[in-house]
Motif scaffolding. Structure first.
Motif, PDB file in Angstrom:
ATOM      1  N   ALA A  57      -8.861  -6.762  12.233  1.00 21.90           N
ATOM      2  CA  ALA A  57      -8.997  -6.989  11.014  1.00 21.90           C
ATOM      3  C   ALA A  57      -9.127  -5.760  10.166  1.00 21.90           C
ATOM      4  O   ALA A  57      -9.788  -4.900  10.736  1.00 21.90           O
ATOM      5  CB  ALA A  57     -10.253  -7.878  10.479  1.00 21.90           C
ATOM      6  N   ILE A  58      -8.210  -5.626   9.103  1.00 22.62           N
ATOM      7  CA  ILE A  58      -8.335  -4.052   8.517  1.00 22.62           C
ATOM      8  C   ILE A  58      -8.942  -4.365   7.176  1.00 22.62           C
ATOM      9  O   ILE A  58      -8.251  -5.150   6.383  1.00 22.62           O
ATOM     10  CB  ILE A  58      -7.018  -3.511   8.499  1.00 22.62           C
ATOM     11  CG1 ILE A  58      -6.315  -3.171   9.786  1.00 22.62           C
ATOM     12  CG2 ILE A  58      -6.961  -2.139   7.631  1.00 22.62           C
ATOM     13  CD1 ILE A  58      -5.072  -2.636   9.991  1.00 22.62           C
ATOM     14  N   ASP A  59      -9.936  -3.538   6.889  1.00 24.73           N
ATOM     15  CA  ASP A  59     -10.648  -3.638   5.696  1.00 24.73           C
ATOM     16  C   ASP A  59      -9.602  -3.119   4.183  1.00 24.73           C
ATOM     17  O   ASP A  59      -8.689  -2.446   4.438  1.00 24.73           O
ATOM     18  CB  ASP A  59     -11.765  -2.860   5.359  1.00 24.73           C
ATOM     19  CG  ASP A  59     -13.013  -3.084   6.498  1.00 24.73           C
ATOM     20  OD1 ASP A  59     -13.134  -4.575   6.675  1.00 24.73           O
ATOM     21  OD2 ASP A  59     -14.001  -2.461   6.722  1.00 24.73           O
ATOM     22  N   PRO A  60      -9.765  -3.775   3.218  1.00 27.04           N
ATOM     23  CA  PRO A  60      -9.055  -3.187   2.150  1.00 27.04           C
ATOM     24  C   PRO A  60      -9.353  -1.985   1.820  1.00 27.04           C
ATOM     25  O   PRO A  60     -10.672  -1.345   2.006  1.00 27.04           O
ATOM     26  CB  PRO A  60      -9.527  -4.208   0.885  1.00 27.04           C
ATOM     27  CG  PRO A  60     -10.802  -4.657   1.465  1.00 27.04           C
ATOM     28  CD  PRO A  60     -11.078  -4.831   2.834  1.00 27.04           C
ATOM     29  N   VAL A  61      -8.317  -1.313   1.211  1.00 27.74           N
ATOM     30  CA  VAL A  61      -8.518   0.307   0.627  1.00 27.74           C
ATOM     31  C   VAL A  61      -9.796   0.144  -0.417  1.00 27.74           C
ATOM     32  O   VAL A  61      -9.930  -0.763  -0.998  1.00 27.74           O
ATOM     33  CB  VAL A  61      -7.294   0.964   0.354  1.00 27.74           C
ATOM     34  CG1 VAL A  61      -6.111   1.056   1.465  1.00 27.74           C
ATOM     35  CG2 VAL A  61      -6.619   0.292  -0.915  1.00 27.74           C
ATOM     36  N   PRO A  62     -10.285   1.195  -0.813  1.00 30.55           N
ATOM     37  CA  PRO A  62     -11.664   1.013  -1.484  1.00 30.55           C
ATOM     38  C   PRO A  62     -11.188   0.649  -3.053  1.00 30.55           C
ATOM     39  O   PRO A  62     -11.873  -0.118  -3.589  1.00 30.55           O
ATOM     40  CB  PRO A  62     -12.033   2.762  -1.755  1.00 30.55           C
ATOM     41  CG  PRO A  62     -11.489   3.161  -0.339  1.00 30.55           C
ATOM     42  CD  PRO A  62     -10.358   2.563   0.106  1.00 30.55           C
ATOM     43  N   GLY A  63      -9.963   0.922  -3.393  1.00 29.80           N
ATOM     44  CA  GLY A  63      -9.352   0.502  -4.848  1.00 29.80           C
ATOM     45  C   GLY A  63      -9.462  -0.992  -4.794  1.00 29.80           C
ATOM     46  O   GLY A  63      -9.842  -1.650  -5.845  1.00 29.80           O
ATOM     47  N   LEU A  87       0.737  -1.212  -0.016  1.00 32.27           N
ATOM     48  CA  LEU A  87       0.068   0.084   0.102  1.00 32.27           C
ATOM     49  C   LEU A  87       1.107   1.154   0.020  1.00 32.27           C
ATOM     50  O   LEU A  87       1.867   1.277   0.882  1.00 32.27           O
ATOM     51  CB  LEU A  87      -0.881  -0.073   1.125  1.00 32.27           C
ATOM     52  CG  LEU A  87      -1.847  -1.061   1.241  1.00 32.27           C
ATOM     53  CD1 LEU A  87      -2.759  -1.182   2.566  1.00 32.27           C
ATOM     54  CD2 LEU A  87      -3.100  -0.897   0.055  1.00 32.27           C
ATOM     55  N   TYR A  88       0.561   2.080  -1.066  1.00 26.52           N
ATOM     56  CA  TYR A  88       1.377   3.400  -1.143  1.00 26.52           C
ATOM     57  C   TYR A  88       0.289   4.357  -1.239  1.00 26.52           C
ATOM     58  O   TYR A  88      -0.432   4.580  -2.093  1.00 26.52           O
ATOM     59  CB  TYR A  88       2.642   3.208  -2.090  1.00 26.52           C
ATOM     60  CG  TYR A  88       3.768   2.710  -1.585  1.00 26.52           C
ATOM     61  CD1 TYR A  88       4.724   3.440  -0.851  1.00 26.52           C
ATOM     62  CD2 TYR A  88       3.827   1.492  -2.251  1.00 26.52           C
ATOM     63  CE1 TYR A  88       5.683   2.728  -0.544  1.00 26.52           C
ATOM     64  CE2 TYR A  88       4.930   0.612  -1.832  1.00 26.52           C
ATOM     65  CZ  TYR A  88       5.942   1.428  -0.909  1.00 26.52           C
ATOM     66  OH  TYR A  88       7.042   0.698  -0.874  1.00 26.52           O
ATOM     67  N   VAL A  89       0.284   5.486  -0.163  1.00 25.72           N
ATOM     68  CA  VAL A  89      -0.771   6.616  -0.305  1.00 25.72           C
ATOM     69  C   VAL A  89      -2.143   6.218  -0.413  1.00 25.72           C
ATOM     70  O   VAL A  89      -2.751   6.741  -1.411  1.00 25.72           O
ATOM     71  CB  VAL A  89      -0.178   7.789  -1.237  1.00 25.72           C
ATOM     72  CG1 VAL A  89      -0.816   8.913  -0.886  1.00 25.72           C
ATOM     73  CG2 VAL A  89       1.431   7.882  -1.234  1.00 25.72           C
ATOM     74  N   GLY A  90      -2.636   5.222   0.327  1.00 26.31           N
ATOM     75  CA  GLY A  90      -3.888   4.856   0.197  1.00 26.31           C
ATOM     76  C   GLY A  90      -4.316   3.991  -1.160  1.00 26.31           C
ATOM     77  O   GLY A  90      -5.564   3.530  -1.172  1.00 26.31           O
ATOM     78  N   ARG A  91      -3.465   3.384  -1.871  1.00 27.51           N
ATOM     79  CA  ARG A  91      -3.620   2.746  -3.031  1.00 27.51           C
ATOM     80  C   ARG A  91      -2.732   1.439  -2.901  1.00 27.51           C
ATOM     81  O   ARG A  91      -1.712   1.438  -2.523  1.00 27.51           O
ATOM     82  CB  ARG A  91      -3.519   3.492  -4.385  1.00 27.51           C
ATOM     83  CG  ARG A  91      -4.145   4.826  -4.329  1.00 27.51           C
ATOM     84  CD  ARG A  91      -3.897   5.461  -5.605  1.00 27.51           C
ATOM     85  NE  ARG A  91      -4.699   5.021  -6.712  1.00 27.51           N
ATOM     86  CZ  ARG A  91      -4.515   5.287  -8.107  1.00 27.51           C
ATOM     87  NH1 ARG A  91      -3.668   6.247  -8.323  1.00 27.51           N
ATOM     88  NH2 ARG A  91      -5.239   4.659  -9.022  1.00 27.51           N
TER      89      ARG A  91
END
Ligand SMILES: Cc1cc2nc3c(=O)[nH]c(=O)nc-3n(C[C@H](O)[C@H](O)[C@H](O)COP(=O)(O)O)c2cc1C
Length: 165
Positions: A97-103, A56-60
């Motif tokens: 548990a951490i959800d996936p980022v939106p993308g 993950l980099y800058v939310g993506r």
């Protein structure tokens, strides 16, 4: 023998190593696993299932992971698929548990992924690059948890056996 492709996209090696841990745990569970950089995979032929992991980099998700899923979307939609992300530079991924980022969530829906996991990340205190050096000033360290990664991969092997018997 079930054959799984573990495709990864990593900038500084931390996610690549997690992908190797996934591959090792799958093999320990009796599944054949190839671990390869996502950008180098031309075809999914010969694979029964796919695990895709990206930093993950800058939310993506890492660009190569996004490209891989888009490029192979049809083949992935017809195979069991699991995704993982590696990022948080703290203990949060070990604690909950951490959800996936939106993308990533969107890509997961597109290929009907059976699961997603977020694993802690790693950043060296002397990381190179303007942004990385800036981040490393406040958050560096190795927050990856091999046992958690291995348990997740063992669960995939169990699921695959129940799908294919
Ligand atoms: C510039 C920069 C931006 C980052 N952005 C995020 C982020 O948005 N979310 C996150 O969880 N981790 C973030 N991280 C942490 C990385 O995901 C972590 O260091 C990861 O282990 C990198 O994987 P790699 O070694 O495979 O490249 C960032 C790190 C850097 C250096």
């Amino acid at each position: 023998m079930i054959r799984v492709l573990v495709a990864f996209a990593s900038e500084r090696g931390g996610t690549a190593e997690i992908a190797e841990w996934v591959g090792a745990a799958l093999r320990d569970s009796g599944v054949t696993a190839d671990v390869r950089p996502a950008g180098e995979v031309e075809s999914l032929d010969g694979y029964d299932a796919v695990v895709v992991g990206g930093a993950l980099y800058v939310g993506r998700w890492h660009r190569e992971a996004r490209r891989f899923v888009r490029h192979h979307a049809d083949g992935l939609a017809h195979r069991p698929v699991w995704l993982f992300s590696s990022g948080p530079l703290d203990r949060s991924a070990q604690e909950r548990a951490i959800d996936p980022v939106p993308g990533v969530a969107k890509l997961a829906r597109r290929v009907h992924a059976r699961g997603h996991a977020t694993f802690g990340g790693r950043l060296a205190p002397d990381a190179r690059g303007f942004m990385a050096a800036k981040v490393a000033r406040t958050a560096s360290g190795d927050f990856r948890d091999r046992d958690r990664v291995g348990a997740w991969a063992a669960g995939i092997a169990r699921d695959l056996r129940s799908v294919t018997v």
